[in-house]
Design a protein around this motif. Structure first.
Motif, short mmCIF file in Angstrom:
data_model
loop_
_atom_site.label_atom_id
_atom_site.label_comp_id
_atom_site.label_asym_id
_atom_site.label_seq_id
_atom_site.Cartn_x
_atom_site.Cartn_y
_atom_site.Cartn_z
N ALA A 1 10.84 12.32 0.13
CA ALA A 1 10.85 13.70 -0.34
C ALA A 1 9.95 14.58 0.52
O ALA A 1 10.30 15.72 0.85
CB ALA A 1 10.40 13.75 -1.80
N ASP A 2 8.79 14.04 0.91
CA ASP A 2 7.87 14.81 1.74
C ASP A 2 8.44 15.02 3.15
O ASP A 2 8.32 16.10 3.73
CB ASP A 2 6.51 14.10 1.83
CG ASP A 2 5.52 14.89 2.65
OD1 ASP A 2 5.18 16.02 2.25
OD2 ASP A 2 5.08 14.38 3.70
N ALA B 1 4.81 2.69 5.40
CA ALA B 1 4.09 1.55 5.97
C ALA B 1 2.81 2.00 6.66
O ALA B 1 1.76 1.36 6.53
CB ALA B 1 4.99 0.80 6.95
N GLN B 2 2.87 3.12 7.37
CA GLN B 2 1.69 3.65 8.04
C GLN B 2 0.63 4.07 7.03
O GLN B 2 -0.56 3.78 7.20
CB GLN B 2 2.08 4.86 8.90
CG GLN B 2 2.91 4.51 10.12
CD GLN B 2 3.47 5.74 10.81
OE1 GLN B 2 3.34 6.87 10.31
NE2 GLN B 2 4.10 5.55 11.94
N ASP B 3 1.06 4.75 5.97
CA ASP B 3 0.12 5.19 4.94
C ASP B 3 -0.53 4.00 4.25
O ASP B 3 -1.75 3.98 4.01
CB ASP B 3 0.83 6.06 3.90
CG ASP B 3 1.18 7.44 4.44
OD1 ASP B 3 0.61 7.84 5.46
OD2 ASP B 3 2.04 8.11 3.83
N ARG C 1 -3.76 4.64 2.31
CA ARG C 1 -3.34 5.81 1.53
C ARG C 1 -2.20 5.41 0.61
O ARG C 1 -1.22 4.79 1.04
CB ARG C 1 -2.87 6.93 2.47
CG ARG C 1 -3.95 7.48 3.38
CD ARG C 1 -3.45 8.69 4.16
NE ARG C 1 -2.46 8.33 5.15
CZ ARG C 1 -2.71 8.05 6.42
NH1 ARG C 1 -3.97 8.06 6.86
NH2 ARG C 1 -1.74 7.76 7.27
N ALA C 2 -2.33 5.75 -0.68
CA ALA C 2 -1.31 5.40 -1.66
C ALA C 2 -0.02 6.13 -1.33
O ALA C 2 -0.01 7.33 -1.04
CB ALA C 2 -1.78 5.77 -3.07
N SER C 3 1.11 5.39 -1.36
CA SER C 3 2.38 6.00 -0.98
C SER C 3 3.53 5.16 -1.50
O SER C 3 3.40 3.95 -1.69
CB SER C 3 2.47 6.11 0.55
OG SER C 3 3.65 6.74 0.95
N THR C 4 4.66 5.82 -1.74
CA THR C 4 5.89 5.12 -2.09
C THR C 4 7.00 5.65 -1.19
O THR C 4 6.92 6.77 -0.68
CB THR C 4 6.29 5.35 -3.56
OG1 THR C 4 6.65 6.74 -3.73
CG2 THR C 4 5.18 4.97 -4.51
N VAL C 5 8.03 4.85 -0.99
CA VAL C 5 9.12 5.27 -0.11
C VAL C 5 9.79 6.53 -0.64
O VAL C 5 10.10 7.45 0.12
CB VAL C 5 10.15 4.13 0.05
CG1 VAL C 5 11.38 4.64 0.81
CG2 VAL C 5 9.54 2.95 0.78
N ARG D 1 12.77 6.69 8.52
CA ARG D 1 11.55 7.48 8.69
C ARG D 1 10.64 7.35 7.47
O ARG D 1 9.42 7.22 7.61
CB ARG D 1 11.92 8.94 8.94
CG ARG D 1 12.59 9.13 10.30
CD ARG D 1 13.33 10.44 10.40
NE ARG D 1 12.45 11.54 10.07
CZ ARG D 1 12.84 12.69 9.58
NH1 ARG D 1 14.12 12.90 9.31
NH2 ARG D 1 11.99 13.64 9.33
N ALA D 2 11.23 7.38 6.28
CA ALA D 2 10.42 7.24 5.06
C ALA D 2 9.76 5.87 5.00
O ALA D 2 8.59 5.75 4.62
CB ALA D 2 11.30 7.46 3.84
#
Length: 228
Positions: free
Chosen positions: A172-173, A156-158, A163-167, A150-151
């Motif tokens: 955590a979110d 990948a979607q973000d 949108r800046a994102s890390t696994v 899920r993470a």
């Protein structure tokens, strides 16, 4: 169709609706749009009375075309903005307000009723569809997947959306939202007792879609689309 974030719920629900010629409703987008309205007014998410006033005042409009499921506040298209980090961080708190859920569930039921009359059927996704919104649905599905899967999907979607994102941050979110959504007093996230649980960890979108279409046809729920 219910389940936590990152299970492929939105993508699969849209594809299923398109394949069946049915309408589509993303109830999570409604809570996100109300959350955006709350953030724009500067109301604190913990102020339940003020949050409800914002929800009641919000001119929320949501499309049911799976190919173009637009979300608007008044005349403004907020489809992209409601997926941003600020809304994501606050939506669980806003959606936990019982009166807000009551307000939006009533709106969702109206939309579902209208869509059934207009298109013969509708695919609805969220976190309390089978348990609260449409407890008499002909088919209830609860999607699951491992936290890692899920993470990775959410990240990948973000990234694809800019949108800046890390696994690690996304995991955590995801776990934070799971905890909040599953422990809230009003309509907690859980599968309906008669829901079919589908683990999407090892399945791609086509694999999940094939599985769902087989269940729809086994129950004779594709007749409405055939008559369109």
């Amino acid at each position: 169709m219910d389940g936590p974030s990152g299970t492929g719920k939105s993508t699969v629900a849209r594809r299923l609706a398109e394949t069946l010629g049915a309408a589509y409703l993303d109830t999570g987008a409604m809570y996100r749009a109300v959350t955006l309205a709350v953030l724009r007014t500067g109301v604190h998410a913990d102020d339940s009375a003020a949050v409800l006033r914002c929800a009641e005042a919000a001119d929320l409009r949501i499309g049911t075309d799976p190919g173009h499921a637009e979300v608007r506040l008044g005349d403004e298209d907020v489809s992209a903005e409601i997926r941003g980090p600020e809304v994501t961080a606050a939506v669980s708190a806003v959606s936990a307000v019982p009166a807000v859920r009551e307000l939006l569930v009533a709106a969702q039921r109206r939309i579902i009723s209208e869509a059934r009359g207009r298109r013969g059927g509708i695919v609805v996704e969220g976190r309390d569809i089978g348990t609260v919104v449409v407890p008499d649905a002909g088919l209830k599905v609860y999607l699951t997947a491992s936290a890692d899967a899920r993470a990775a999907r959410r990240t990948a979607q973000d990234t694809a959306a800019g949108r800046a994102s890390t696994v690690d941050a996304t995991r955590a979110d995801v776990e934070r939202r799971d905890r909040l959504d599953s422990t809230r007093v009003a309509s907690p996230l859980r599968p309906a007792v008669d829901a079919v649980e589908v683990d999407t960890t090892e399945l791609d979108v086509d694999g999940v879609l094939e599985h769902l279409l087989a269940m729809v046809r086994d129950r004779g729920l594709d007749h409405a689309a055939a008559n369109l």
